[in-house]
Design a protein around this motif. Sequence first.
Motif, short mmCIF file in Angstrom:
data_model
loop_
_atom_site.label_atom_id
_atom_site.label_comp_id
_atom_site.label_asym_id
_atom_site.label_seq_id
_atom_site.Cartn_x
_atom_site.Cartn_y
_atom_site.Cartn_z
N PHE A 4 17.94 35.49 38.85
CA PHE A 4 19.39 35.39 38.87
C PHE A 4 20.00 36.06 37.64
N LEU A 5 19.42 35.81 36.46
CA LEU A 5 19.95 36.42 35.24
C LEU A 5 19.79 37.94 35.27
N GLY A 6 18.63 38.41 35.74
CA GLY A 6 18.43 39.86 35.83
C GLY A 6 19.39 40.51 36.82
N SER A 7 19.65 39.82 37.93
CA SER A 7 20.58 40.35 38.93
C SER A 7 22.00 40.42 38.37
N LEU A 8 22.40 39.39 37.62
CA LEU A 8 23.73 39.41 37.00
C LEU A 8 23.87 40.58 36.04
N LEU A 9 22.82 40.81 35.25
CA LEU A 9 22.86 41.92 34.30
C LEU A 9 22.93 43.26 35.04
N ALA A 10 22.18 43.40 36.12
CA ALA A 10 22.22 44.63 36.91
C ALA A 10 23.59 44.84 37.54
N MET A 11 24.18 43.76 38.06
CA MET A 11 25.51 43.88 38.66
C MET A 11 26.56 44.22 37.61
N PRO A 29 19.60 50.94 27.93
CA PRO A 29 18.42 50.08 27.75
C PRO A 29 18.54 48.75 28.50
N LEU A 30 19.79 48.29 28.72
CA LEU A 30 19.97 47.02 29.43
C LEU A 30 19.46 47.10 30.86
N PHE A 31 19.44 48.30 31.43
CA PHE A 31 18.94 48.46 32.80
C PHE A 31 17.47 48.08 32.89
N PHE A 32 16.69 48.53 31.92
CA PHE A 32 15.26 48.23 31.93
C PHE A 32 15.01 46.75 31.62
N LEU A 33 15.85 46.18 30.78
CA LEU A 33 15.73 44.75 30.52
C LEU A 33 15.99 43.95 31.81
N ILE A 60 14.02 40.77 36.46
CA ILE A 60 13.97 40.59 37.91
C ILE A 60 12.53 40.59 38.41
N VAL A 61 11.72 41.55 37.92
CA VAL A 61 10.33 41.64 38.36
C VAL A 61 9.54 40.41 37.93
N VAL A 62 9.70 40.00 36.68
CA VAL A 62 8.98 38.82 36.20
C VAL A 62 9.42 37.57 36.96
N GLY A 63 10.72 37.45 37.21
CA GLY A 63 11.21 36.32 37.97
C GLY A 63 10.63 36.27 39.37
N SER A 64 10.53 37.42 40.01
CA SER A 64 9.94 37.48 41.35
C SER A 64 8.46 37.08 41.32
#
Length: 340
Positions: free
Chosen positions: A249-256, A279-283, A288-292
């Motif tokens: 969820f946090l990764g998706s918010l950052l991507a959005m 750089p925030l894109f890679f973070l 997201i990958v780790v969360g999945s």
Amino acid sequence: MTDPILQISVVIPLYNEEESLPELHDWIVRVMEEHRFTYEILFMDDGSRDGSWGVISELAAQNPAVRGVRFTRNYGKTAALQTGFQLVKGKVVITMDADLQDSPDEIPALYRLITEERYDLVSGWKQKRYDPISKTLPTKLFNAATRWISDVHLHDFNCGLKAYRQEVVKNITIYGEMHRYIPVIAKWNGFGRIGEKVVQHQARKYGQTKFGLERFIYGFLDLLSIAFVNKFGRRPMHFFGSLGTLMFFLGSLLAMYLLGEKIYNIYTHQPYRNATDNPLFFLALTVIVVGSQLFLGGFLGELLVKQSMTKSNDYLISEVIRSDERTQEVLSVPARRARL
């Protein structure tokens, strides 16, 4: 013919303690006879390299209440206790170390606390210790950390002198180096009446300690393992799934946020850069990958829990001494895996 019901089983794990065993045996027998207890003594030889097994064999020949188990190698105190717990016949089980630092004179009082005060478990507290500060100071820190994490309020978790109802030792499983956390495991298995008794601690008479400072490191790691398994062992999705969902969820918010920023700059005709240049894109992608992966790990854990079957611990035993009122049998067998 069914085995006689004994009042007390004394389980003694040992490693290279040949000098202290005769004196310890005689001391226990004297206490038992003075108080008219029916008893058995289980010497658990954890792969000793000295003459300990020979001493145990001689004691068993003299006293039919003595039983012995010898491992093919040194598995550790936890393995010795777990195996002994599966063999005991007494209504009350007493554990003590073989180095004469635990006093058998404490046995009657511990027995009464179990049978009359109805405790499930009573742990000894060596309030006055005859150990160097290099051992006592780490022990105090270790006990404080254990109390804080487990919410079991004992002063001395690692005291070898303890008393249990037989139902307790028959319904818990210990492994690794978890012998020092038996009160914690017992409480988390529903045996919540846990008491403590100040016991006499004596200076070591023979030999030297078999434990180093590394036991505190391993012990703390085992405590974390116990705490985690107790809370999430049967519901891993609650831990991994929750953590994975939060990270996703946090990764998706950052991507959005990055996507929204780019769209906003396009419509307002402001300079913008590709998301991959930020750089925030890679973070965000990493989170997201780790969360999945954590979520999938929790899902797989749930499948394993559903399909898992309880298996008994097994340790290699080379010899067993069995005694009863009628016969004494010494089994010398090739190394075999015992399911007790």
